[in-house]
Design an enzyme around this catalytic site. Structure first.
Site, PDB file in Angstrom:
ATOM      1  N   TRP A  99       0.829  -1.209   0.000  1.00 43.46           N
ATOM      2  CA  TRP A  99       0.000   0.000   0.000  1.00 43.46           C
ATOM      3  C   TRP A  99       0.859   1.252   0.000  1.00 43.46           C
ATOM      4  O   TRP A  99       0.512   2.258  -0.642  1.00 43.46           O
ATOM      5  CB  TRP A  99      -0.972  -0.041   1.176  1.00 43.46           C
ATOM      6  N   ASP A 166      -1.011   7.063   6.293  1.00 44.52           N
ATOM      7  CA  ASP A 166      -2.061   6.093   6.062  1.00 44.52           C
ATOM      8  C   ASP A 166      -2.073   5.173   7.281  1.00 44.52           C
ATOM      9  O   ASP A 166      -1.157   4.378   7.482  1.00 44.52           O
ATOM     10  CB  ASP A 166      -1.767   5.309   4.779  1.00 44.52           C
ATOM     11  N   LYS A 190     -10.904  -1.905   8.884  1.00 41.92           N
ATOM     12  CA  LYS A 190      -9.989  -2.707   9.697  1.00 41.92           C
ATOM     13  C   LYS A 190     -10.373  -2.630  11.178  1.00 41.92           C
ATOM     14  O   LYS A 190     -10.678  -3.622  11.808  1.00 41.92           O
ATOM     15  CB  LYS A 190      -8.548  -2.208   9.530  1.00 41.92           C
TER      16      LYS A 190
END
Length: 355
Positions: A99, A166, A190
């Site tokens: 990511w 992030d 999440k």
């Protein structure tokens, strides 16, 4: 048979949060209407957004001058929104996994991007420690937890330039010094809520510094001005986020979540290190509390499929590792129980005894 959810995301949520959200989908606030069919501008829904924003600020001790946004598009859209709003000439990125790599690649379309360090040389099994951040960078971007490779930054770095993070997969699992960041973003699926909403915490006076035209929907100032209501927001995920934030507060807040994360990960990592069949994939000083990755040792590699089948038969759900790493991944987000981690450990011990 009881099942234990170790999925990496969309992931486990507290049972009461699921039930509260489900009830609101049947009848929201006694209105006789479903949460799924009310207007986002209904008088009953605005308090949901207001309370969720206020609770998030309270739990993370967000300083004055920051706004909380609830947006669509996932963290992947933020890979684009961040450079749109912040990158004038140069940005610095720490590359710690898939990511982080995607975020870095997206930014390259907006200006010069400096990769200050990368752990790709060892398949992202560690967090780089020694690197230099260019003092003339517009911002420094990090990814705090790496769901695929099982590594995590457990402290807020120091940076000579404004920092952007992030935090999708370890959001609200540990205290964060928000004042160190210009912008924090996190896909909710999440630790925070069901999939469909992205949380952004943004320092208002860091915006409006770039010379480029920013499309209206991609300009953070649009959403700050309209209180996340510029267009129809993801109503049900925001409600589930509120229920979860209430749950976190009622169960001791962010520090209590961190202590549980420490205990859960210790239980599982201790067994990985003890068990003669398994080995962890992340280096010890970079191990994630959220996503615990491990494989069978080389001499037992032929047992991997058998262990996956065995663990699944014992109620362990979602422990198959990502194809980039292989093996197994036990995701232990806030709602994961100590009981679940102990059940996984007993499963590993039983499989070891049989072999």
């Amino acid at each position: 048979m009881k099942k234990y959810n170790f999925n990496a995301g969309p992931s486990i949520l507290p049972r009461e949060v699921i039930e509260q959200t489900a009830q609101a989908c049947l009848d929201f606030n006694g209105s006789g209407l479903s949460l799924m069919e009310i207007s986002h501008r209904a008088k009953d829904f605005q308090p949901v957004v207001d309370e969720a924003m206020a609770l998030l600020k309270e739990l993370l001790d967000v300083p004055e001058g920051y706004s909380v946004l609830f947006l669509g598009g996932g963290a992947s859209l933020e890979f684009c929104m961040v450079p749109y709003n912040y990158l004038e000439t140069k940005a610095a990125y720490l590359n710690t996994g898939t990511w982080a790599s995607k975020a870095l690649k997206e930014a390259q379309g907006f200006g010069e991007v400096v990769e200050v360090a990368s752990s790709k040389d060892r398949n992202f099994t560690y967090i780089p420690r020694d690197y230099s951040i260019p003092a003339d960078a517009d911002y420094f971007h990090i990814t705090t937890n790496n769901t695929i490779y099982g590594t995590e930054l457990l402290a807020d770095p120091d940076s000579p330039v404004q920092m952007i993070a992030d935090m999708s997969s370890d959001f609200i699992s540990r205290p964060v010094d928000v004042s160190k960041y210009a912008c924090i973003y996190a896909g909710a699926q999440k630790n925070l809520a069901m999939a469909g909403v992205t949380v952004v915490i943004i320092k208002e006076d860091t915006l409006g510094k770039v010379s480029r035209h920013i499309p209206t929907m991609l300009d953070y100032r649009t959403h700050i001005k309209k209180g996340s209501m510029f267009n129809t927001p993801p109503v049900v995920p925001i409600y589930s986020a509120l229920m979860n934030l209430r749950y976190v507060k009622a169960h001791g807040g962010i520090k209590a979540m961190e202590q549980l994360a420490i205990e859960r990960s210790r239980i599982v990592y201790d067994e990985i290190d003890r068990n003669r069949l398994f080995v962890g994939t992340a280096e010890a000083d970079s191990r994630s509390r959220m996503n615990i990755t491990f494989v069978c040792k080389p001499e037992y590699a032929d047992l991997q499929d058998e262990f996956l089948q065995f663990a699944t038969s014992k109620g362990m759900v979602g422990i198959k590792g990502h194809r980039s790493v292989g093996g197994f991944r036990a995701s232990c987000y806030n709602a994961q129980s100590i009981e679940g981690c102990k059940a996984l450990v007993e499963c590993m011990k039983e499989f070891e005894a049989a072999h």
